[in-house]
Design a protein around this motif. Structure first.
Motif, mmCIF file in Angstrom:
data_model
loop_
_atom_site.group_PDB
_atom_site.id
_atom_site.type_symbol
_atom_site.label_atom_id
_atom_site.label_comp_id
_atom_site.label_asym_id
_atom_site.label_seq_id
_atom_site.Cartn_x
_atom_site.Cartn_y
_atom_site.Cartn_z
ATOM 1 N N SER A 1 55.419 5.497 4.691
ATOM 2 C CA SER A 1 56.678 6.090 4.223
ATOM 3 C C SER A 1 56.432 7.386 3.464
ATOM 4 C CB SER A 1 57.431 5.097 3.318
ATOM 5 O OG SER A 1 56.799 4.970 2.045
ATOM 6 N N GLN A 2 55.192 7.577 2.992
ATOM 7 C CA GLN A 2 54.828 8.809 2.286
ATOM 8 C C GLN A 2 54.289 9.873 3.241
ATOM 9 O OE1 GLN A 2 55.572 8.998 -1.128
ATOM 10 N NE2 GLN A 2 56.538 7.093 -0.448
ATOM 11 N N GLY A 3 54.325 9.560 4.542
ATOM 12 C CA GLY A 3 53.939 10.562 5.530
ATOM 13 C C GLY A 3 52.559 10.388 6.142
ATOM 14 N N MET A 4 51.806 9.375 5.728
ATOM 15 C CA MET A 4 50.477 9.159 6.301
ATOM 16 C C MET A 4 50.577 8.439 7.644
ATOM 17 S SD MET A 4 48.157 8.078 2.980
ATOM 18 C CE MET A 4 46.631 8.113 3.947
ATOM 19 N N THR A 5 49.698 8.767 8.560
ATOM 20 C CA THR A 5 49.613 8.062 9.838
ATOM 21 C C THR A 5 48.625 6.907 9.714
ATOM 22 O OG1 THR A 5 47.797 9.406 10.684
ATOM 23 C CG2 THR A 5 50.044 10.233 11.036
ATOM 24 N N LEU A 6 48.622 6.024 10.730
ATOM 25 C CA LEU A 6 47.652 4.923 10.729
ATOM 26 C C LEU A 6 46.224 5.460 10.753
ATOM 27 C CD1 LEU A 6 49.104 2.159 13.061
ATOM 28 C CD2 LEU A 6 48.683 2.005 10.612
ATOM 29 N N SER A 7 46.013 6.564 11.479
ATOM 30 C CA SER A 7 44.678 7.162 11.525
ATOM 31 C C SER A 7 44.253 7.648 10.143
ATOM 32 C CB SER A 7 44.659 8.324 12.518
ATOM 33 O OG SER A 7 44.858 7.869 13.834
ATOM 34 N N ASP A 8 45.181 8.300 9.421
ATOM 35 C CA ASP A 8 44.876 8.771 8.066
ATOM 36 C C ASP A 8 44.489 7.599 7.161
ATOM 37 O OD1 ASP A 8 45.523 11.364 8.801
ATOM 38 O OD2 ASP A 8 47.609 11.180 8.149
ATOM 39 N N ILE A 9 45.286 6.539 7.223
ATOM 40 C CA ILE A 9 45.039 5.380 6.362
ATOM 41 C C ILE A 9 43.706 4.731 6.706
ATOM 42 C CG2 ILE A 9 45.899 3.110 5.662
ATOM 43 C CD1 ILE A 9 48.736 4.157 6.426
ATOM 44 N N ALA A 10 43.449 4.550 8.013
ATOM 45 C CA ALA A 10 42.202 3.913 8.441
ATOM 46 C C ALA A 10 40.994 4.732 8.013
ATOM 47 C CB ALA A 10 42.214 3.730 9.957
ATOM 48 N N ASP A 11 41.065 6.048 8.201
ATOM 49 C CA ASP A 11 39.940 6.910 7.836
ATOM 50 C C ASP A 11 39.660 6.857 6.338
ATOM 51 O OD1 ASP A 11 39.642 7.629 10.457
ATOM 52 O OD2 ASP A 11 40.703 9.541 10.272
ATOM 53 N N GLN A 12 40.708 6.975 5.542
ATOM 54 C CA GLN A 12 40.516 7.031 4.090
ATOM 55 C C GLN A 12 40.197 5.666 3.487
ATOM 56 O OE1 GLN A 12 43.349 9.460 1.887
ATOM 57 N NE2 GLN A 12 43.886 10.595 3.744
ATOM 58 N N ALA A 13 40.662 4.586 4.155
ATOM 59 C CA ALA A 13 40.367 3.238 3.653
ATOM 60 C C ALA A 13 39.047 2.714 4.190
ATOM 61 C CB ALA A 13 41.493 2.280 4.027
ATOM 62 N N GLY A 14 38.483 3.414 5.185
ATOM 63 C CA GLY A 14 37.208 2.999 5.751
ATOM 64 C C GLY A 14 37.285 1.776 6.630
ATOM 65 N N VAL A 15 38.392 1.643 7.390
ATOM 66 C CA VAL A 15 38.544 0.502 8.294
ATOM 67 C C VAL A 15 38.847 1.018 9.700
ATOM 68 C CG1 VAL A 15 39.372 -1.014 6.472
ATOM 69 C CG2 VAL A 15 41.017 0.306 7.800
ATOM 70 N N SER A 16 38.760 0.129 10.680
ATOM 71 C CA SER A 16 39.031 0.488 12.068
ATOM 72 C C SER A 16 40.522 0.697 12.267
ATOM 73 C CB SER A 16 38.534 -0.625 12.998
ATOM 74 O OG SER A 16 39.112 -0.522 14.265
ATOM 75 N N ARG A 17 40.879 1.797 12.948
ATOM 76 C CA ARG A 17 42.289 2.054 13.211
ATOM 77 C C ARG A 17 42.883 0.975 14.108
ATOM 78 N NH1 ARG A 17 46.123 3.602 16.439
ATOM 79 N NH2 ARG A 17 47.689 5.151 15.843
ATOM 80 N N ALA A 18 42.114 0.533 15.114
ATOM 81 C CA ALA A 18 42.605 -0.496 16.023
ATOM 82 C C ALA A 18 42.886 -1.796 15.274
ATOM 83 C CB ALA A 18 41.589 -0.741 17.133
ATOM 84 N N ARG A 19 41.964 -2.147 14.379
ATOM 85 C CA ARG A 19 42.150 -3.372 13.607
ATOM 86 C C ARG A 19 43.334 -3.255 12.658
ATOM 87 N NH1 ARG A 19 41.662 -8.681 13.872
ATOM 88 N NH2 ARG A 19 40.914 -9.661 11.973
ATOM 89 N N LEU A 20 43.463 -2.094 12.024
ATOM 90 C CA LEU A 20 44.564 -1.876 11.092
ATOM 91 C C LEU A 20 45.898 -1.910 11.824
ATOM 92 C CD1 LEU A 20 45.225 -1.200 8.129
ATOM 93 C CD2 LEU A 20 45.180 1.205 8.773
#
Length: 284
Positions: free
Chosen positions: A47-66
């Motif tokens: 809701s703050q404008g981040m994409t799943l890719s952004d979140i996965a990269d910065q959280a250090g997790v797999s985008r597919a899993r997330l």
């Protein structure tokens, strides 16, 4: 893990069954809680404008899993928004002296609330549109949600005139909401210096007759935010009462006079269901 060690240490098979069952129940509950916490965190970040890719990269997790674990199951209530998988939110704007259109702070908050509510029922926001003068908008679209007062759009005013129960009116004192069946008028508390506003909320037929669009607007901008808050809070009951039908109501909201933050929203008038004699009354 103490539970696991206890299961391994048990010599009686029946004790192992009991202890293992209790441990699994506890772990499953914890996993469900962690999943909800993660979904809420992902929804907020999106809701703050981040994409799943952004979140996965910065959280250090797999985008597919997330993506797999953060997907929200579609619920029946989504029909109030859309029969598809996405929605479009359109909000009105005001013009600054420079001529540049700007969005009310309260309408920005309404967008956030609507986005959050849509995601809870398994929908995604496809686009956010900004309505500028003279207020033209294509209403013949699936999944359209509009936050725009009739003063900003003559087209919206014409569409609202078709509601036989509720609507907006205007006289020399300004804009107001009304119950057409009783003739009662509701003038915004804000007009008399009080921290409150009234809003119209309804699911209305498209001009082409091929579906519905969701509409909300206050007499003033805070009313639109209040209507979005009410929709989020009462979505399950609205679906239970109206399903995929046409309905409308008037909502009231109040805000903190110090911070200006809208705090609560509830029904001002009963919900009118087209073609049905009953209507749900004010809910605290």
């Amino acid at each position: 893990m103490q539970e696991l060690e206890a299961v391994r240490a048990a010599t009686d098979p029946l004790d192992r069954v009991r202890l293992a069952t209790e441990a699994l129940a506890g772990y499953q509950e914890a996993i469900a809680d962690l999943g909800r916490i993660r979904r809420d965190a992902v929804d907020y970040l999106r809701s703050q404008g981040m994409t799943l890719s952004d979140i996965a990269d910065q959280a250090g997790v797999s985008r597919a899993r997330l993506s797999q674990l953060s997907t929200t199951k579609r619920t029946p209530e989504r029909i109030i928004f859309s029969e598809g998988s996405t929605i479009t939110i359109a909000v009105d704007t005001k013009q600054e002296e420079s001529g540049r259109p700007v969005v009310h702070q309260e309408h920005t908050a309404a967008i956030e609330i609507l986005t959050r509510t849509a995601r809870k029922v398994g929908l995604e926001v496809n686009e956010t549109e900004y309505i500028v003068s003279p207020g033209l908008i294509d209403l013949n679209r699936e999944g359209l949600v509009v936050v725009c007062g009739p003063r900003r759009s003559p087209l919206i005013a014409q569409m609202l005139a078709a509601d036989e129960r509720y609507g907006f009116g205007k006289d020399d004192q300004g804009w107001y909401l009304m119950d057409k069946s009783s003739g009662e008028q509701y003038r915004s508390p804000e007009d008399s210096g009080k921290p409150g506003d009234y809003a119209y909320l309804g699911r209305l037929p498209r001009p082409d007759g091929r579906g519905f669009w969701l509409y909300m607007a206050g007499i003033h901008a805070p009313g639109g935010q209040g209507a979005a808050m009410f929709l989020e809070k009462e979505l399950s009951d609205l679906y239970r009462d109206a399903k995929a039908g046409r309905w409308s109501c008037l909502v009231k909201c109040q805000w903190d006079s110090t911070t200006g933050q809208v705090q609560n929203a509830e029904l001002l008038t009963p919900i009118h269901h087209v073609g049905r004699p009953g209507a749900r009354s004010r809910r605290k």
